[in-house]
Structures are given as structure tokens and as C-alpha cells.
Design an enzyme around this catalytic site. Structure first.
Site, short mmCIF file in Angstrom:
data_model
loop_
_atom_site.label_atom_id
_atom_site.label_comp_id
_atom_site.label_asym_id
_atom_site.label_seq_id
_atom_site.Cartn_x
_atom_site.Cartn_y
_atom_site.Cartn_z
N GLY A 1 0.76 -1.24 0.00
CA GLY A 1 0.00 0.00 0.00
C GLY A 1 0.79 1.28 0.00
O GLY A 1 0.23 2.35 -0.31
N GLU B 1 3.74 -6.82 1.69
CA GLU B 1 3.27 -7.18 0.34
C GLU B 1 3.32 -5.97 -0.59
O GLU B 1 2.29 -5.58 -1.16
CB GLU B 1 1.83 -7.70 0.42
CG GLU B 1 1.63 -8.88 1.35
CD GLU B 1 0.15 -9.22 1.57
OE1 GLU B 1 -0.73 -8.41 1.22
OE2 GLU B 1 -0.10 -10.29 2.13
N PRO B 2 4.47 -5.34 -0.76
CA PRO B 2 4.49 -4.17 -1.63
C PRO B 2 4.38 -4.56 -3.10
O PRO B 2 4.96 -5.56 -3.52
CB PRO B 2 5.87 -3.55 -1.34
CG PRO B 2 6.72 -4.72 -0.93
CD PRO B 2 5.80 -5.69 -0.22
N ARG C 1 3.16 -1.73 -5.91
CA ARG C 1 3.41 -0.49 -6.64
C ARG C 1 4.79 0.12 -6.32
O ARG C 1 5.50 0.57 -7.19
CB ARG C 1 2.32 0.51 -6.24
CG ARG C 1 2.28 1.77 -7.05
CD ARG C 1 1.33 2.78 -6.43
NE ARG C 1 0.04 2.25 -6.10
CZ ARG C 1 -1.03 2.30 -6.88
NH1 ARG C 1 -0.94 2.86 -8.06
NH2 ARG C 1 -2.18 1.81 -6.48
N ARG D 1 -5.46 3.00 -16.01
CA ARG D 1 -5.48 3.76 -14.75
C ARG D 1 -6.04 5.19 -14.88
O ARG D 1 -6.82 5.61 -14.03
CB ARG D 1 -4.08 3.79 -14.11
CG ARG D 1 -3.53 2.38 -13.84
CD ARG D 1 -2.32 2.36 -12.91
NE ARG D 1 -2.68 2.79 -11.57
CZ ARG D 1 -2.46 3.98 -11.10
NH1 ARG D 1 -1.80 4.86 -11.80
NH2 ARG D 1 -2.85 4.30 -9.90
N CYS E 1 -13.07 3.71 -28.88
CA CYS E 1 -14.29 4.48 -29.16
C CYS E 1 -15.11 4.76 -27.93
O CYS E 1 -16.24 4.27 -27.80
CB CYS E 1 -15.10 3.77 -30.22
SG CYS E 1 -14.28 3.91 -31.80
N TYR F 1 0.29 -2.19 -12.22
CA TYR F 1 -1.11 -2.06 -12.60
C TYR F 1 -1.25 -1.49 -14.02
O TYR F 1 -2.18 -0.76 -14.32
CB TYR F 1 -1.89 -1.22 -11.57
CG TYR F 1 -1.72 -1.76 -10.17
CD1 TYR F 1 -2.24 -2.99 -9.81
CD2 TYR F 1 -0.97 -1.08 -9.20
CE1 TYR F 1 -2.06 -3.53 -8.54
CE2 TYR F 1 -0.78 -1.60 -7.92
CZ TYR F 1 -1.33 -2.83 -7.61
OH TYR F 1 -1.14 -3.35 -6.36
#
Ligand code: LLP
Length: 425
Positions: free
Chosen positions: A239, A274-275, A277, A313, A343, A372
Site C-alpha cells: 500500500g 506485500e508491496p 506499486r 489507470r 471508441c 497495474y
């Protein structure tokens, strides 16, 4: 810190020019830096010394086997949320005992698979799941290592859609329900109780909610121990935010580590993190090329060959991704909108972005796209999944091919009756 930088006006990933990769592989394409992945892992590990925790990379952030392999070689474990992610982690060389299996909707088949391969920890999120896990373990005659994921009733994160710790989200067991369930786990002969797990959100830029969550976890762990139940492991989730650009930097790994050491001072346990990002975001970019410029009275629109199906994202979380030209520009800037070819209006990377002027055919890189990014891609608008490239020093390799539309269509067929039945009048 990452290893994407201009050298004599040309954007490099480590020792390789990104323009060379764009020419060789085509665009769009994801490019990852081995040195950056390794550095981020090292910085996190150093910050956490001397806790010597298990650092289980969150596979959901980047599931490419070559990326996982780099981290596995440096000693990383894997935080997984599906049998597919467990298989990827194993294929990349992560030892089963360093794999954590988490997630709110593990099926019985997935739980059974996790027990079969001997993952190190299964984070259970509900009473029903605990019952299923016991059944899986008993059928196999093999004990299952279990932690309870608790919901500390405090969430945080860069966007509502990625805050997970709040009491009204689908994640985890409430602090009130946890003791009875933990006791049940400890008393069951088919379970090996490990401890507690918590994760309150992603892209967190404020340590205060983390402190509160961790304090609540410590208090619960102390209650459980006082009642005689072993709590040997604490999995504090991921996180911590990564620096994206144009916004205040998130707290450093060392500030985060200081918080952990402070909250858990004097509490003897084996820690896990649990990294995702933090390790991968700034280790990857998405290469793209300008297809054309659409003149507009207010401001021009640049249509890129990358779209929301490649990097969702911005459309999904209003996320900011810097777009850097591969060939450095002089100071002339303009304000434009950046869109993809899909589109729908949502296929917009940025509105009113002020940046160096790009001409049709020129290539650029969306920064901070290593987490991500590729994992969330789809084939919307029949756009094939794009390749992934890994750089190491002066070498690069395609670590996932571009899928052709023929390969994608090759998995589809008409039903057997399609040609047999007469067309209704
Ligand atoms: N552990 C658990 C239980 C998680 O749910 C997550 C992320 C992580 C670890 C890793 O979190 P990180 O260190 O990467 O923040 N797709 C969204 C992010 C979703 C995160 C979901 N859970 C985005 O692009 O921002």
C-alpha cells in the site's frame, strides 16, 4: 529513484535507448528496468532491517514471469490472489513457502491447489472460507498454514476504488469477530495458525491511517496471545505509495519502516510485507506513438496509439501518468488533451496537459506504468495485448510477445449449428 533518464537528449532505460526498443518492437509496448526493480526491492529490504521480513511482491501489480524472476532471485516472495498468480510465482522460481495466498473470493479448487503446492500462508477472510480450507486440508491429509486477514475499520489510498481497510469494504474479518475465529483456527487439527494479516489500501501517502491500523492489529495480537493463542506472524500488507509526478512524494520506505518499528516495538514476531506499486511502478513505462493531431479551437487533441485498454489507470482512477518524449524537446510547450483510439470518451489519458509539443509519428513514454499497467490490459476494440520488454544494462529482451489478432480470433469458433440451420425467413 529509477533508471529512465535522458542522455544527450535521448530517453534511456538503463543503457538502452527507448527509441531503439520502439523501433525494434513497435508501439505500444511496456518496458521494464531490471536495475530499478532490484533497487526498489533493496531499498525496502534495507529500510526494514533488522526485522528481516518476508517481502512478498504483490503479483497483481506486475505478473510478468520475467519480472517476478528478477525479484525472486533477490529473495522476494509473492503475494498472490488466484491460482493463476500462484502458478506464475512458482514458474518464476518463488519457493512455495514464500508465497502468500490472499483474496476475498478464493474458490475451493484454488484453496486445494494452494494446499497441494504448499504455499507458506493462506490469508483467510471469512468464517465460510475457514470451513472450506479445513475441508481441503483434511481431504488431502495435509495441514494448512493460516492467517486471519482482519479489517481494522480504517481505510486509506489514492482513490476510493483502491481503499480496502474501511469497515464497509468487502475485505477481512472485523476486529470484533476475529478472536473467536482465530481460536477456532488454533483448535483445528488441520490448520497451523500463523497470525494476522492486514492491508488497508493502495497508493497511501499518509502514514497516520497506517499507524492506527497497525496499532489495532498489535492490540488484537496481544489479546490473542494473552488468551494463550500463538501469533507468530504479522503480515502488514502493501500500500505504500509511489511517486508519480506533479504531486507531493509519498513517505519514504524508511519513514514507513520507522513507523512499523515504533508501533511493534517489543512485539516479537516474524513480519511480512506485500508491496507491489512501490517496487514496480517506477520500474516500467508504456511506449506509445502519436498517430495524429486533431486541431480544436480551445486546444488540440493528440491521438496516441496506446489506449485505455493498454493502460486503464487514467480512465479508471483518474490517475496521472507523465508522458515524456523519447527525444528531448526544447523548452516549447503546449497545452493539449491526450487520448487513445478506443471508441469512448473515457479513453482519455489527460485533459489540458501542458507538455513539450509532439508531432505525428513521434514516440513518447508514459512513466510510472510498471505497476497495474500490463496486468490490467484488455483486448477491448479488438486491440491485441501489447508486448512487454525487459531491459538489463545494455541488453533488452521481449518477455511477452505482442498477441496478434489472428491468435486471439483463433480461440473463437462458430457453434456447430451455425451453418446447418436455414436462416429464418
Ligand atoms: N496486498 C493486498 C492484500 C492488496 O490488496 C494489495 C493491492 C497489495 C498487497 C499491493 O498493494 P500496493 O503495494 O501495490 O499498493 N489497480 C489499482 C491498485 C489496486 C490495488 C489492490 N490491492 C491501481 O492501479 O491503482
Amino acid at each position: 529513484m529509477h533508471h529512465f533518464a535522458y542522455r544527450d537528449g535521448v530517453l534511456f532505460c538503463e543503457e538502452v535507448s527507448l527509441a531503439a526498443i520502439a523501433d525494434a518492437v513497435g508501439t505500444p509496448a511496456y518496458v521494464y528496468s531490471t536495475a530499478t526493480l532490484r533497487r526498489h526491492f533493496q531499498v525496502f529490504r534495507d529500510a526494514m532491517a533488522p526485522l528481516d521480513p518476508l517481502i512478498a511482491f504483490a503479483v497483481k501489480a506486475n505478473a510478468n514471469i520475467a519480472v517476478l524472476h528478477v525479484l525472486a532471485q533477490d529473495g522476494a516472495g509473492a503475494d498472490t490472489v488466484s491460482a493463476g498468480e500462484i502458478k506464475r510465482a512458482l514458474a518464476a522460481g518463488v519457493p512455495p513457502e514464500k508465497i502468500i495466498f490472499a483474496g476475498v473470493g478464493k474458490t475451493r479448487a484454488e484453496l486445494g491447489f494452494a494446499v497441494d503446492v504448499g504455499v507458506g500462508q493462506i490469508n483467510v477472510e471469512s468464517p465460510g472460507e475457514l470451513v472450506e480450507l479445513i475441508a481441503c486440508a483434511q481431504t488431502r491429509g495435509r495441514k494448512a498454514p493460516v492467517a486471519l486477514r482482519v479489517n481494522p475499520a480504517i481505510g486509506a489510498g489514492g482513490h476510493d476504488k483502491i481503499a480496502t481497510g474501511g469497515g464497509d469494504t468487502k475485505f477481512g474479518i472485523s476486529l470484533a469477530d476475529a478472536p473467536a475465529l482465530y481460536q477456532a483456527a488454533c483448535q483445528n487439527p488441520w490448520l497451523v495458525p500463523r497470525g494476522l494479516a492486514v492491508h488497508i489500501g493502495s497508493q497511501i501517502k499518509d502514514l497516520a491511517p497506517l499507524r492506527t491500523a497497525f496499532q489495532r492489529v498489535r492490540a488484537l495480537a496481544e489479546t490473542l496471545r494473552a488468551d494463550g493463542w500463538p501469533v507468530r506472524h504479522l503480515d502488514l500488507g502493501g500500500g505504500l505509495g509511489a511517486p508519480y509526478f506533479d504531486e507531493p512524494d509519498p513517505p519514504s520506505p524508511s519513514a514507513y519502516a520507522a513507523l512499523v518499528k515504533d508501533v511493534f516495538a517489543g512485539f516479537d514476531a516474524a513480519f511480512a510485507f506485500e508491496p507491489g506499486r512501490l517496487i514496480a511502478a517506477n520500474a516500467g513505462v508504456l511506449l506509445t506513438r502519436v498517430i495524429r493531431r486533431q486541431p480544436r479551437p480551445e486546444r488540440d487533441i493528440l491521438v496516441l496509439d496506446a489506449a485505455m485498454n493498454d493502460l486503464v489507470r487514467p480512465a479508471m482512477y483518474e490517475a496521472y501518468h507523465d508522458l515524456k518524449p523519447l527525444q528531448e524537446k526544447d523548452a516549447a510547450v503546449e497545452t493539449i488533451d491526450l487520448v487513445g483510439p478506443v471508441c469512448e470518451t473515457g479513453d482519455t489519458f489527460a485533459k489540458g496537459r501542458t507538455m513539450p509539443r509532439l508531432e505525428p509519428g513521434e514516440a513518447a513514454a508514459f512513466m510510472t506504468a510498471g505497476a497495474y499497467g500490463a496486468v490490467m490490459a484488455s483486448t477491448y476494440n479488438a486491440r491485441p495485448l501489447v508486448p512487454e520488454v525487459l531491459v538489463s544494462g545494455d541488453r533488452f529482451a521481449i518477455v511477452r510477445d505482442r498477441l496478434s489478432i489472428e491468435e486471439q480470433m483463433g480461440r473463437e469458433r462458430l457453434p456447430p449449428w451455425a451453418n446447418a440451420e436455414p436462416t429464418p425467413p
